[in-house]
Every structure is written in C-alpha cells, then in structure tokens.
Write a protein that holds these residues in place. Structure first.
Motif, PDB file in Angstrom:
ATOM      1  N   THR A  62       0.880  -1.156   0.000  1.00 10.38           N
ATOM      2  CA  THR A  62       0.000   0.000   0.000  1.00 10.38           C
ATOM      3  C   THR A  62       0.921   1.209   0.000  1.00 10.38           C
ATOM      4  N   LEU A  63       0.761   2.071  -1.000  1.00 12.62           N
ATOM      5  CA  LEU A  63       1.609   3.247  -1.145  1.00 12.62           C
ATOM      6  C   LEU A  63       0.775   4.502  -0.960  1.00 12.62           C
ATOM      7  N   LYS A  64       1.309   5.436  -0.198  1.00 11.88           N
ATOM      8  CA  LYS A  64       0.684   6.745  -0.065  1.00 11.88           C
ATOM      9  C   LYS A  64       1.428   7.669  -1.027  1.00 11.88           C
ATOM     10  N   GLN A 105       3.623  11.161 -15.393  1.00 15.13           N
ATOM     11  CA  GLN A 105       3.187   9.962 -14.685  1.00 15.13           C
ATOM     12  C   GLN A 105       4.292   9.356 -13.810  1.00 15.13           C
ATOM     13  N   VAL A 106       5.044  10.201 -13.125  1.00 14.28           N
ATOM     14  CA  VAL A 106       6.033   9.775 -12.148  1.00 14.28           C
ATOM     15  C   VAL A 106       5.572  10.341 -10.818  1.00 14.28           C
ATOM     16  N   TYR A 107       5.341   9.460  -9.842  1.00 12.10           N
ATOM     17  CA  TYR A 107       4.757   9.861  -8.575  1.00 12.10           C
ATOM     18  C   TYR A 107       5.746   9.640  -7.441  1.00 12.10           C
ATOM     19  N   SER A 108       5.610  10.443  -6.381  1.00 13.64           N
ATOM     20  CA  SER A 108       6.461  10.313  -5.199  1.00 13.64           C
ATOM     21  C   SER A 108       5.642   9.781  -4.034  1.00 13.64           C
ATOM     22  N   THR A 109       6.245   8.873  -3.282  1.00 12.37           N
ATOM     23  CA  THR A 109       5.563   8.317  -2.119  1.00 12.37           C
ATOM     24  C   THR A 109       5.848   9.159  -0.883  1.00 12.37           C
ATOM     25  N   THR A 110       4.910   9.102   0.044  1.00 12.46           N
ATOM     26  CA  THR A 110       5.141   9.707   1.354  1.00 12.46           C
ATOM     27  C   THR A 110       5.088   8.643   2.445  1.00 12.46           C
ATOM     28  N   ASN A 111       4.669   7.416   2.060  1.00  6.21           N
ATOM     29  CA  ASN A 111       4.667   6.304   2.998  1.00  6.21           C
ATOM     30  C   ASN A 111       4.411   5.015   2.220  1.00  6.21           C
ATOM     31  N   ILE A 112       4.781   3.893   2.826  1.00 12.54           N
ATOM     32  CA  ILE A 112       4.576   2.601   2.182  1.00 12.54           C
ATOM     33  C   ILE A 112       4.409   1.535   3.253  1.00 12.54           C
ATOM     34  N   PHE A 113       3.562   0.548   2.961  1.00 10.28           N
ATOM     35  CA  PHE A 113       3.298  -0.545   3.893  1.00 10.28           C
ATOM     36  C   PHE A 113       3.317  -1.856   3.127  1.00 10.28           C
ATOM     37  N   HIS A 114       3.776  -2.926   3.767  1.00  7.24           N
ATOM     38  CA  HIS A 114       3.726  -4.262   3.163  1.00  7.24           C
ATOM     39  C   HIS A 114       2.279  -4.699   3.045  1.00  7.24           C
TER      40      HIS A 114
END
Length: 173
Positions: free
Chosen positions: A118-120, A133-142
C-alpha cells in the motif's frame, strides 16, 4: 490518479499495488547536506551544498529509487524516498554500503520487487497539470487488505467452520 483534476494537487492518495520492478541501473542513493538536507553537488571534485554555501565532507546518504508499480488499472512509475526504502529493507544506506560497497545496486533493494504494497502518493502539479506519470511516495506498507475484506473473510471462515461441524455430526450420527 491519471484522470484527477486540479482540485487534487498536493492531495495524498492510497494505492494498492504490486511493485513489478526496481530500476537498478542508476544511482540508488543521494548525498544530503547534514545541515539543510539539500542535495549536494560536485564542484571541483568535492561535495558542496549550494543552499548552505559550504563544502560537505561527510554528507548523509539517502535512498532514492524508482520502481514500476501496477494494479488492475495500469502501471505507474513511483519514486521511493529514504524513509520508504528503509521501511522495506530495514537498513540505512550507510549500513548497506558498509556490507556491500556502493558500486553494485544492492540485492536487498531489488528484493522489494514482486510484492504487494500500500503506497501513499502525493499528487503534484506536474502529475495533474502536465500529466507527468512519475509519482512520489510519502509512505509505504507491506501488503494490503481493507477492513471490509477482513470482515468478509472472517464471516466466510466462520461459515466454513459451521458447515464442517454440521457435516461431521451428520457423518457420525
């Protein structure tokens, strides 16, 4: 995400996706000024922070990798920053360099591919207005699973147990 309008600039969205691949041909970390966290640049063969206007002999090393993430709606390129990669691999850049050096892309980072996350994502103006269409994450979960899925799964498991008990009593009655 590709069809959102200007009202969504600087919004954050959650996506459930599979990281299909990790771009392993470029640099996997960057050098940050320990004073302002600005990216350093090389001037006269030395690392220099233009914001602090000083030489940086011992920069902080931060992860920055590009991955291809996909779900049933398509694929997008996502940039994972330092905190997100550390969350996934459980190590800092300096630890990996100490163990393996910095000349080869680390296997531990490549190993995040072919897994569900799950990517924020923070939507930027360039994503909405310029359709980049290049995005940056602010958080990620397995992994991923929402509350409704868990409740449906619990109900199905309970129903199967009742069915098995009834079948057991029928067979031995």
């Amino acid at each position: 995400m590709k069809n959102l309008d200007k009202d969504y600039i600087e919004s954050e969205v959650l996506i459930h996706a599979n990281i299909r691949s990790v771009e392993d041909t470029g640099r996997w970390y960057w050098n940050a000024c320990p004073g302002c966290y600005n990216e350093t640049e090389i001037i006269n063969q030395e690392l220099f922070c233009s914001k602090c206007n000083k030489r940086v002999p011992s920069p902080d090393k931060k992860f920055k990798i590009s991955v291809l993430a996909s779900d049933k709606t398509g694929e997008v390129q996502v940039i994972l920053g330092d905190r997100e990669v550390r969350t996934l691999v459980g190590k800092r850049v300096h630890q990996i360099i100490k163990e393996n050096g910095d000349d080869i892309f680390p296997q531990i980072v490549k190993d995040i591919a072919n897994q569900h996350y799950t990517l924020k994502i923070r939507l930027k103006e360039m994503n909405i207005v310029d359709h980049i269409q290049v995005y940056s994450t602010t958080n990620i979960f397995h992994g991923f699973q929402n509350q409704q899925d868990e409740e449906t799964e619990d109900t199905a498991q309970a129903s199967n147990k009742v069915t098995n008990i009834l079948q057991f009593h029928k067979d031995f009655a």
